[in-house]
Design a protein around this motif. Structure first.
Motif, PDB file in Angstrom:
ATOM      1  N   ALA A 169       0.770  -1.129   0.008  1.00 55.20           N
ATOM      2  CA  ALA A 169      -0.072  -0.229   0.003  1.00 55.20           C
ATOM      3  C   ALA A 169       0.794   1.274   0.004  1.00 55.20           C
ATOM      4  N   THR A 170       1.927   1.042   0.588  1.00 58.73           N
ATOM      5  CA  THR A 170       2.918   2.405   0.867  1.00 58.73           C
ATOM      6  C   THR A 170       3.719   2.614  -0.339  1.00 58.73           C
ATOM      7  N   GLN A 171       4.013   1.683  -1.012  1.00 61.80           N
ATOM      8  CA  GLN A 171       4.854   1.624  -2.484  1.00 61.80           C
ATOM      9  C   GLN A 171       4.407   2.940  -3.170  1.00 61.80           C
ATOM     10  N   PHE A 172       5.028   4.235  -3.189  1.00 60.09           N
ATOM     11  CA  PHE A 172       4.851   5.226  -3.900  1.00 60.09           C
ATOM     12  C   PHE A 172       4.924   4.890  -5.555  1.00 60.09           C
ATOM     13  N   GLY A 173       3.618   5.434  -5.988  1.00 59.64           N
ATOM     14  CA  GLY A 173       3.492   5.210  -7.461  1.00 59.64           C
ATOM     15  C   GLY A 173       3.479   3.846  -7.867  1.00 59.64           C
ATOM     16  N   SER A 174       4.232   3.464  -9.013  1.00 55.84           N
ATOM     17  CA  SER A 174       4.233   2.217  -9.358  1.00 55.84           C
ATOM     18  C   SER A 174       5.283   1.222  -8.896  1.00 55.84           C
ATOM     19  N   GLY A 175       5.147  -0.092  -8.973  1.00 55.43           N
ATOM     20  CA  GLY A 175       6.045  -0.865  -8.186  1.00 55.43           C
ATOM     21  C   GLY A 175       5.475  -2.194  -7.789  1.00 55.43           C
ATOM     22  N   TYR A 221      16.134 -14.313  -2.649  1.00 58.77           N
ATOM     23  CA  TYR A 221      15.368 -15.060  -3.516  1.00 58.77           C
ATOM     24  C   TYR A 221      13.875 -14.746  -3.430  1.00 58.77           C
ATOM     25  N   PRO A 222      13.173 -14.241  -4.421  1.00 54.71           N
ATOM     26  CA  PRO A 222      11.657 -13.816  -4.276  1.00 54.71           C
ATOM     27  C   PRO A 222      10.793 -15.019  -4.129  1.00 54.71           C
ATOM     28  N   ILE A 223       9.571 -15.142  -3.362  1.00 54.20           N
ATOM     29  CA  ILE A 223       8.884 -16.289  -3.348  1.00 54.20           C
ATOM     30  C   ILE A 223       7.446 -15.910  -3.571  1.00 54.20           C
ATOM     31  N   LEU A 224       7.141 -14.556  -3.565  1.00 55.27           N
ATOM     32  CA  LEU A 224       5.815 -14.057  -3.752  1.00 55.27           C
ATOM     33  C   LEU A 224       5.875 -12.696  -4.109  1.00 55.27           C
ATOM     34  N   THR A 225       4.992 -12.208  -5.159  1.00 57.55           N
ATOM     35  CA  THR A 225       4.853 -10.830  -5.411  1.00 57.55           C
ATOM     36  C   THR A 225       3.440 -10.435  -5.692  1.00 57.55           C
ATOM     37  N   ILE A 226       3.337  -8.972  -5.510  1.00 56.15           N
ATOM     38  CA  ILE A 226       1.846  -8.587  -6.008  1.00 56.15           C
ATOM     39  C   ILE A 226       2.208  -7.129  -6.810  1.00 56.15           C
ATOM     40  N   ASP A 227       1.579  -7.097  -7.883  1.00 54.34           N
ATOM     41  CA  ASP A 227       1.937  -5.801  -8.814  1.00 54.34           C
ATOM     42  C   ASP A 227       0.929  -4.807  -8.332  1.00 54.34           C
ATOM     43  N   ARG A 241      -6.298   0.752  -3.920  1.00 54.07           N
ATOM     44  CA  ARG A 241      -5.316  -0.047  -3.746  1.00 54.07           C
ATOM     45  C   ARG A 241      -5.530  -0.962  -2.387  1.00 54.07           C
ATOM     46  N   PRO A 242      -5.920  -0.575  -1.395  1.00 56.82           N
ATOM     47  CA  PRO A 242      -5.682  -1.457  -0.423  1.00 56.82           C
ATOM     48  C   PRO A 242      -6.978  -2.494  -0.418  1.00 56.82           C
ATOM     49  N   ASP A 243      -8.005  -2.201  -1.118  1.00 53.18           N
ATOM     50  CA  ASP A 243      -8.846  -3.424  -1.329  1.00 53.18           C
ATOM     51  C   ASP A 243      -8.500  -4.648  -2.168  1.00 53.18           C
ATOM     52  N   TYR A 244      -7.661  -4.056  -3.248  1.00 50.57           N
ATOM     53  CA  TYR A 244      -7.161  -4.943  -3.889  1.00 50.57           C
ATOM     54  C   TYR A 244      -6.018  -5.595  -3.416  1.00 50.57           C
TER      55      TYR A 244
END
Length: 302
Positions: A169-175, A221-227, A241-244
């Protein structure tokens, strides 16, 4: 205390069968090359390599009602496709033509001074990793060894959820927000780098801007990500975004995939540590031989 089954890196390696390593559908991309995604096409006498657009491992409507078919059509069919098309144009006929996607990412990251190919290459990798981080009828609570690791490193599953939500939620802008296995090895330039202890090896929540991913950070070593790029959720959630993020964890995340990635991360880190140790021992042995020869030569001269 380390989880029982995966407490020892050597145990983790021994537990991985050749069939699992070579044929599993959810093997993370950092543990394999993208050779299967590259097709060599002869044009006259020239040979070029093409990075393919890899589809999600489910139909585009399979995530409904939580993620709409329309979102997948735009997110995968347009945005992901554009990254692939643009990268193929960028690398065609260059020294990067024929390289694995991971190598393109690491080379073009250029210690933070990004080269033109970085964003497209990293976004292709990130999206493939994202599609395999979710599944129909996903979400909920993990189990087994993964849950024990999460409880060990975050205190509880609920604490992990709050930290992951906050990062996304706090990643500013895109990431992107990530759950990664990290060895915690220190990089000390003017001293012998200390080996990580078992306590240093842990799960950590990270976030990264734009296309940056943990492949460019040593010993992660990444094991999970959210766009959390807006195009990932805007059609279904607008600016909520928080609901997503909440729905991602409750209804979409593939804990099976995350569990398998953790197992492979432990094995990969252990193998890298073994190779580094062998290289250090070999360097030490060669240095001792050279010093002995120099001493013998000096004695002969005298």
């Amino acid at each position: 205390m380390m989880p029982s089954t995966l407490s020892s890196p050597s145990t983790a390696i021994a537990a991985l069968s050749p069939a699992f390593l070579s044929g599993h559908s959810r093997v993370p991309q950092w543990s394999r090359c993208h050779n299967k995604q590259k097709q060599r096409v002869k044009v006259g006498v020239a040979v070029t390599a093409k990075v393919d657009l890899k589809p999600p491992p489910y139909p585009l409507d399979a995530l409904e009602p939580h993620m709409s078919k329309q979102t997948l059509e735009y997110h995968w069919g347009k945005h992901h496709r554009a990254y692939v098309d643009n990268l193929n144009k960028q690398i065609n006929g260059t020294e990067l033509d024929g390289s694995t996607l991971e190598d393109i990412i690491r080379i073009s990251y250029n210690k933070g001074n990004l080269l033109p190919t970085f964003n497209n290459a990293a976004q292709i990798w990130n999206h493939e990793f994202f599609w395999e981080s979710i599944q129909p009828s996903g979400g909920g609570r993990p189990s087994g060894e993964l849950l024990r690791w999460i409880e060990r490193d975050f205190g509880s599953f609920e604490a992990f959820v709050q930290e992951f939500k906050a990062a996304a939620a706090t990643q500013f802008g895109s990431g992107w927000a990530w759950l990664a296995y990290k060895t915690g090895k220190l990089d000390v330039g003017n001293a012998v780098n200390p080996r990580p202890t078992e306590e240093d090896k842990k799960l950590a929540v990270l976030k990264s801007p734009n296309a940056v991913n943990p492949l460019v950070w040593d010993h992660h070593y990444p094991i999970l990500t959210i766009d959390v790029w807006e195009h990932a959720y805007y059609l279904d959630f607008q600016n909520r975004r928080p609901d997503y993020i909440s729905l991602f964890l409750e209804k979409l995340v593939s804990w099976e995939s995350v569990s398998e990635r953790l197992e492979l991360a432990i094995a990969s880190a252990a193998e890298k540590e073994r190779e580094e140790k062998e290289a250090a021992e070999k360097e030490k042995e060669e240095k001792e031989i050279l010093e002995r020869l120099e001493t013998e030569e000096a004695s002969e001269d005298n």
